[in-house]
Design a protein around this motif. Structure first.
Motif, PDB file in Angstrom:
ATOM      1  N   TRP A 101     -37.173  13.134  19.303  1.00  0.00           N
ATOM      2  CA  TRP A 101     -38.076  14.252  18.730  1.00  0.00           C
ATOM      3  C   TRP A 101     -39.354  13.625  18.293  1.00  0.00           C
ATOM      4  CZ3 TRP A 101     -40.776  13.499  13.630  1.00  0.00           C
ATOM      5  CH2 TRP A 101     -41.313  14.788  13.285  1.00  0.00           C
ATOM      6  N   VAL A 102     -39.605  12.281  17.933  1.00  0.00           N
ATOM      7  CA  VAL A 102     -40.650  11.634  17.729  1.00  0.00           C
ATOM      8  C   VAL A 102     -41.498  11.103  19.000  1.00  0.00           C
ATOM      9  CG1 VAL A 102     -40.196   9.308  17.382  1.00  0.00           C
ATOM     10  CG2 VAL A 102     -41.884  10.157  15.911  1.00  0.00           C
ATOM     11  N   ARG A 103     -40.693  10.807  19.970  1.00  0.00           N
ATOM     12  CA  ARG A 103     -41.137  10.553  21.274  1.00  0.00           C
ATOM     13  C   ARG A 103     -41.777  11.666  21.735  1.00  0.00           C
ATOM     14  NH1 ARG A 103     -37.268   9.128  26.254  1.00  0.00           N
ATOM     15  NH2 ARG A 103     -36.635  11.384  25.812  1.00  0.00           N
ATOM     16  N   ALA A 104     -41.075  12.864  21.769  1.00  0.00           N
ATOM     17  CA  ALA A 104     -41.730  13.993  22.465  1.00  0.00           C
ATOM     18  C   ALA A 104     -43.278  14.502  21.422  1.00  0.00           C
ATOM     19  CB  ALA A 104     -40.976  15.352  22.274  1.00  0.00           C
ATOM     20  N   LEU A 105     -42.993  14.179  20.252  1.00  0.00           N
ATOM     21  CA  LEU A 105     -44.363  14.394  19.328  1.00  0.00           C
ATOM     22  C   LEU A 105     -45.597  13.428  19.916  1.00  0.00           C
ATOM     23  CD1 LEU A 105     -45.105  15.970  16.767  1.00  0.00           C
ATOM     24  CD2 LEU A 105     -44.498  13.976  15.367  1.00  0.00           C
ATOM     25  N   ILE A 106     -45.166  12.302  20.118  1.00  0.00           N
ATOM     26  CA  ILE A 106     -46.222  11.509  20.378  1.00  0.00           C
ATOM     27  C   ILE A 106     -46.689  11.716  21.626  1.00  0.00           C
ATOM     28  CG2 ILE A 106     -46.396   8.849  21.285  1.00  0.00           C
ATOM     29  CD1 ILE A 106     -44.514   8.024  19.092  1.00  0.00           C
ATOM     30  N   GLY A 107     -45.885  12.274  22.526  1.00  0.00           N
ATOM     31  CA  GLY A 107     -46.416  12.686  23.984  1.00  0.00           C
ATOM     32  C   GLY A 107     -47.250  13.810  23.847  1.00  0.00           C
ATOM     33  N   ASN A 108     -46.732  14.638  22.996  1.00  0.00           N
ATOM     34  CA  ASN A 108     -47.645  15.882  22.863  1.00  0.00           C
ATOM     35  C   ASN A 108     -48.868  15.976  22.231  1.00  0.00           C
ATOM     36  OD1 ASN A 108     -45.487  17.377  23.860  1.00  0.00           O
ATOM     37  ND2 ASN A 108     -44.466  17.813  21.985  1.00  0.00           N
ATOM     38  N   LEU A 109     -48.992  14.580  21.308  1.00  0.00           N
ATOM     39  CA  LEU A 109     -50.486  14.314  20.797  1.00  0.00           C
ATOM     40  C   LEU A 109     -51.285  13.689  21.762  1.00  0.00           C
ATOM     41  CD1 LEU A 109     -48.995  13.270  17.290  1.00  0.00           C
ATOM     42  CD2 LEU A 109     -50.615  15.220  17.715  1.00  0.00           C
ATOM     43  N   GLY A 110     -50.917  13.532  23.095  1.00  0.00           N
ATOM     44  CA  GLY A 110     -51.676  12.666  23.873  1.00  0.00           C
ATOM     45  C   GLY A 110     -51.734  11.101  23.634  1.00  0.00           C
ATOM     46  N   LEU A 111     -50.673  10.526  22.681  1.00  0.00           N
ATOM     47  CA  LEU A 111     -50.510   9.007  22.561  1.00  0.00           C
ATOM     48  C   LEU A 111     -49.639   8.342  23.612  1.00  0.00           C
ATOM     49  CD1 LEU A 111     -50.394   9.383  18.770  1.00  0.00           C
ATOM     50  CD2 LEU A 111     -52.414   8.607  20.036  1.00  0.00           C
ATOM     51  N   PRO A 112     -49.962   7.085  23.803  1.00  0.00           N
ATOM     52  CA  PRO A 112     -48.996   6.431  24.611  1.00  0.00           C
ATOM     53  C   PRO A 112     -47.402   6.050  24.318  1.00  0.00           C
ATOM     54  CG  PRO A 112     -50.761   4.967  24.107  1.00  0.00           C
ATOM     55  CD  PRO A 112     -50.805   5.952  23.107  1.00  0.00           C
ATOM     56  N   VAL A 113     -46.645   7.193  24.805  1.00  0.00           N
ATOM     57  CA  VAL A 113     -45.039   7.112  24.697  1.00  0.00           C
ATOM     58  C   VAL A 113     -44.632   5.726  24.770  1.00  0.00           C
ATOM     59  CG1 VAL A 113     -43.013   8.385  25.343  1.00  0.00           C
ATOM     60  CG2 VAL A 113     -45.021   9.454  25.167  1.00  0.00           C
ATOM     61  N   GLU A 118     -39.309  28.731  16.746  1.00  0.00           N
ATOM     62  CA  GLU A 118     -40.127  28.597  17.665  1.00  0.00           C
ATOM     63  C   GLU A 118     -41.555  28.399  17.229  1.00  0.00           C
ATOM     64  OE1 GLU A 118     -40.034  28.646  20.843  1.00  0.00           O
ATOM     65  OE2 GLU A 118     -41.954  29.339  21.623  1.00  0.00           O
ATOM     66  N   VAL A 119     -41.866  28.722  16.082  1.00  0.00           N
ATOM     67  CA  VAL A 119     -42.818  28.393  15.236  1.00  0.00           C
ATOM     68  C   VAL A 119     -43.167  26.681  15.172  1.00  0.00           C
ATOM     69  CG1 VAL A 119     -44.377  28.346  12.943  1.00  0.00           C
ATOM     70  CG2 VAL A 119     -43.563  30.458  13.947  1.00  0.00           C
ATOM     71  N   GLY A 120     -41.819  26.163  15.005  1.00  0.00           N
ATOM     72  CA  GLY A 120     -41.695  24.690  14.708  1.00  0.00           C
ATOM     73  C   GLY A 120     -42.034  24.170  16.023  1.00  0.00           C
ATOM     74  N   ARG A 121     -41.414  24.590  17.126  1.00  0.00           N
ATOM     75  CA  ARG A 121     -41.576  24.118  18.524  1.00  0.00           C
ATOM     76  C   ARG A 121     -43.049  24.203  18.917  1.00  0.00           C
ATOM     77  NH1 ARG A 121     -41.077  25.015  23.970  1.00  0.00           N
ATOM     78  NH2 ARG A 121     -41.911  27.298  23.650  1.00  0.00           N
ATOM     79  N   LEU A 122     -43.938  25.124  18.566  1.00  0.00           N
ATOM     80  CA  LEU A 122     -45.247  25.462  19.094  1.00  0.00           C
ATOM     81  C   LEU A 122     -46.044  24.329  18.388  1.00  0.00           C
ATOM     82  CD1 LEU A 122     -45.366  29.181  19.129  1.00  0.00           C
ATOM     83  CD2 LEU A 122     -45.549  27.722  21.127  1.00  0.00           C
ATOM     84  N   TRP A 123     -45.477  24.177  16.913  1.00  0.00           N
ATOM     85  CA  TRP A 123     -46.360  22.955  16.221  1.00  0.00           C
ATOM     86  C   TRP A 123     -45.927  21.590  16.900  1.00  0.00           C
ATOM     87  CZ3 TRP A 123     -43.809  19.012  13.417  1.00  0.00           C
ATOM     88  CH2 TRP A 123     -44.593  18.157  12.846  1.00  0.00           C
ATOM     89  N   HIS A 124     -44.680  21.352  17.214  1.00  0.00           N
ATOM     90  CA  HIS A 124     -44.298  20.298  17.778  1.00  0.00           C
ATOM     91  C   HIS A 124     -44.962  19.767  19.162  1.00  0.00           C
ATOM     92  CE1 HIS A 124     -40.708  17.688  19.263  1.00  0.00           C
ATOM     93  NE2 HIS A 124     -41.315  16.866  18.346  1.00  0.00           N
ATOM     94  N   ARG A 125     -45.264  20.818  19.810  1.00  0.00           N
ATOM     95  CA  ARG A 125     -45.894  20.550  21.260  1.00  0.00           C
ATOM     96  C   ARG A 125     -47.424  20.620  21.179  1.00  0.00           C
ATOM     97  NH1 ARG A 125     -42.649  21.778  25.549  1.00  0.00           N
ATOM     98  NH2 ARG A 125     -44.385  22.434  26.820  1.00  0.00           N
ATOM     99  N   GLY A 126     -47.981  20.924  19.888  1.00  0.00           N
ATOM    100  CA  GLY A 126     -49.520  20.673  19.650  1.00  0.00           C
ATOM    101  C   GLY A 126     -50.003  22.263  20.243  1.00  0.00           C
ATOM    102  N   GLN A 127     -49.254  23.214  20.173  1.00  0.00           N
ATOM    103  CA  GLN A 127     -49.755  24.594  20.826  1.00  0.00           C
ATOM    104  C   GLN A 127     -50.291  25.433  19.439  1.00  0.00           C
ATOM    105  OE1 GLN A 127     -46.430  24.696  23.785  1.00  0.00           O
ATOM    106  NE2 GLN A 127     -47.690  26.510  24.059  1.00  0.00           N
ATOM    107  N   ILE A 128     -49.676  25.023  18.439  1.00  0.00           N
ATOM    108  CA  ILE A 128     -50.613  25.741  17.192  1.00  0.00           C
ATOM    109  C   ILE A 128     -50.596  24.374  16.093  1.00  0.00           C
ATOM    110  CG2 ILE A 128     -49.453  28.029  17.502  1.00  0.00           C
ATOM    111  CD1 ILE A 128     -47.539  27.192  14.976  1.00  0.00           C
ATOM    112  N   THR A 129     -51.586  24.843  15.382  1.00  0.00           N
ATOM    113  CA  THR A 129     -51.835  23.768  14.262  1.00  0.00           C
ATOM    114  C   THR A 129     -50.905  23.876  12.858  1.00  0.00           C
ATOM    115  OG1 THR A 129     -53.300  25.206  12.893  1.00  0.00           O
ATOM    116  CG2 THR A 129     -54.275  24.101  14.793  1.00  0.00           C
ATOM    117  N   VAL A 130     -50.995  22.977  12.259  1.00  0.00           N
ATOM    118  CA  VAL A 130     -50.110  22.824  11.021  1.00  0.00           C
ATOM    119  C   VAL A 130     -50.429  23.814   9.968  1.00  0.00           C
ATOM    120  CG1 VAL A 130     -51.529  21.047   9.791  1.00  0.00           C
ATOM    121  CG2 VAL A 130     -48.896  21.196   9.428  1.00  0.00           C
ATOM    122  N   ALA A 131     -51.814  24.218  10.077  1.00  0.00           N
ATOM    123  CA  ALA A 131     -52.332  25.185   9.164  1.00  0.00           C
ATOM    124  C   ALA A 131     -51.673  26.746   9.784  1.00  0.00           C
ATOM    125  CB  ALA A 131     -53.595  25.367   9.075  1.00  0.00           C
ATOM    126  N   GLU A 132     -51.614  26.815  10.959  1.00  0.00           N
ATOM    127  CA  GLU A 132     -51.189  28.154  11.639  1.00  0.00           C
ATOM    128  C   GLU A 132     -49.532  28.230  11.173  1.00  0.00           C
ATOM    129  OE1 GLU A 132     -54.226  29.098  15.229  1.00  0.00           O
ATOM    130  OE2 GLU A 132     -52.559  27.534  15.535  1.00  0.00           O
TER     131      GLU A 132
END
Ligand code: B12
Length: 346
Positions: free
Chosen positions: A70-82, A182-196
């Motif tokens: 989960w955290v590896r995918a999160l880092i990648g989705n944030l554009g940080l070096p996995v 799906e809301v959680g997945r979209l947040w995790h992928r950086g497609q919606i913000t935490v506020a959304e």
């Protein structure tokens, strides 16, 4: 096995040590991160520590691997070096051993075992928390309305589904559950913000509350359920749905909600004569608190005759976890939980 996590003592010290080791062993990393990044690294390191120590306290490699994926995918989705994740976590393992001594060895050993699996995991980890099939039908429409901030429409979709003949016990989990995941997945992928994500879950809870006059109109046949989230656990919607299934199944229910203080929960369970207590944890970080709560419930007044159900996402990742936290059973959702509890009190 250290079942009850004592709240990550010295967490900040371990995180800081891990970050210093990472920067000194990997000087090229310093060039990749902006000047003020150390504070953010320390925060991330502390989060890793909390999850890794919880998995170690529960002796659960599956939960550790789920977190790493989960955290590896999160880092990648944030554009940080996995690629920095592995060396950073190696440094965390060393820091845990340095600060905790022999007590830190189980944590470091489990973390190193998990890291050996990391490369073998598929890049798109097939986890409920990270991915899901495409949404269809009313669930897809409900989600689209939420993400368009059209809350009256979202409410109408749920009410129409019930008016169309579906019963509430099936409609709420079957429409809302996939939409929330799906809301959680979209947040995790950086497609919606935490506020959304917050807006979508807050609106959903208000819409669900509009069904309560109907849910509480069900005739009761006696047994009492008390339901609470472990201390520190803020995800309450899933447990709310489990509780609703019991209410619709004729039970008298008491939903105590998010992050319930254990002593107050145990006293409440005793006073209300609960036949079954349901304890929910949605992240591995709050499973040790669920275990402590269950231990307290066992020794508090009325504890002998009472059954305890434990559930939430980590219990689907590690099938045997419910036994290790001291519960009498688990279930994937409210329907299965009600069937099991009905058997217990029959
Ligand atoms: C809404 C939401 C929130 C809301 C919760 C609001 C609320 N009042 O409930 C808020 C904003 C508070 C929140 C916060 C956080 N969240 Co959040 N959240 C979600 C989200 C989008 C939906 C949760 C939900 O309602 N699901 C729908 C219900 C129906 O499903 P469910 O909870 O699994 O419950 C079912 C079963 O598990 C089971 N069940 C549940 N409890 C019990 C109990 C018993 C006894 C039984 C038998 C069964 C059972 O039955 C339920 C009904 O079918 C999920 C995404 C997801 N995959 O679910 C992320 C998610 C759970 N969150 C996540 C994270 C990381 C966080 C934060 C750490 C974020 C942060 N950095 O702050 C914090 C942690 C807060 C905390 N201390 O608990 C991650 C967890 C990842 C992981 N591997 O652990 C997820 C999976 C998002 C993602 N894809 O990355 N979140």
């Amino acid at each position: 096995m250290n079942m009850v996590l004592p709240g990550t003592p010295n967490g900040a010290e371990i995180a800081a040590l891990g970050v210093e080791a990472f920067y000194s062993h990997h000087p090229s990393a310093a060039l990749r991160y902006p000047a003020g990044a150390r504070d953010a690294c320390r925060r991330d390191m502390l989060m890793h520590l909390i999850y890794v120590e919880a998995a170690a306290a529960l002796d659960s490699l599956p939960l550790l691997i789920d977190y790493l994926a989960w955290v590896r995918a999160l880092i990648g989705n944030l554009g940080l070096p996995v690629a920095d994740l592995r060396p950073a976590l190696d440094c965390l393992a060393q820091a845990v051993e340095a600060v905790r001594g022999s007590q830190g060895q189980d944590t470091a050993r489990l973390l190193r075992r998990g890291l050996r699996e990391l490369d073998r995991l598929p890049p798109e980890f097939a986890s409920l928390a990270c991915s899901g099939g495409p949404l269809t039908g009313p669930s897809a429409k409900f989600l689209a309305a939420l993400l368009a901030f059209d809350y009256p429409k979202a409410a109408a979709i749920l009410f129409d589904a019930v008016e169309g003949g579906a019963d509430i016990a099936a409609t709420l989990p079957d429409i809302v559950g996939p939409a929330m995941r799906e809301v959680g997945r979209l947040w995790h992928r950086g497609q919606i913000t935490v506020a959304e994500e917050h807006a979508a879950s807050a609106a959903t809870q208000v819409i669900m509350a509009r069904f309560y006059p109907r849910i509480f109109a069900t005739e009761r046949r006696g047994p009492v359920l008390v339901a609470a989230c472990a201390e520190g656990e803020l995800h309450e919607m899933g447990l709310r749905m489990v509780t609703d299934q019991f209410q619709l199944g004729g039970w008298e229910t008491h939903f105590l909600g998010a992050s319930t203080p254990p002593k107050a929960m145990a006293a409440f369970a005793a006073r209300s004569g609960a036949a079954v207590v349901a304890v929910s944890a949605m992240t591995v970080a709050s499973v040790p608190a669920a275990a402590s709560l269950i231990a307290l419930l066992r020794t508090s007044p009325g504890g002998n005759g009472r059954k305890i159900l434990a559930g939430g996402y980590p219990f689907s990742v590690d099938q045997d976890l419910w036994r290790r936290v001291g519960a009498d059973g688990t279930a994937a959702d409210g329907r299965q939980a009600l069937a099991l509890a009905d058997d217990w009190v029959r």
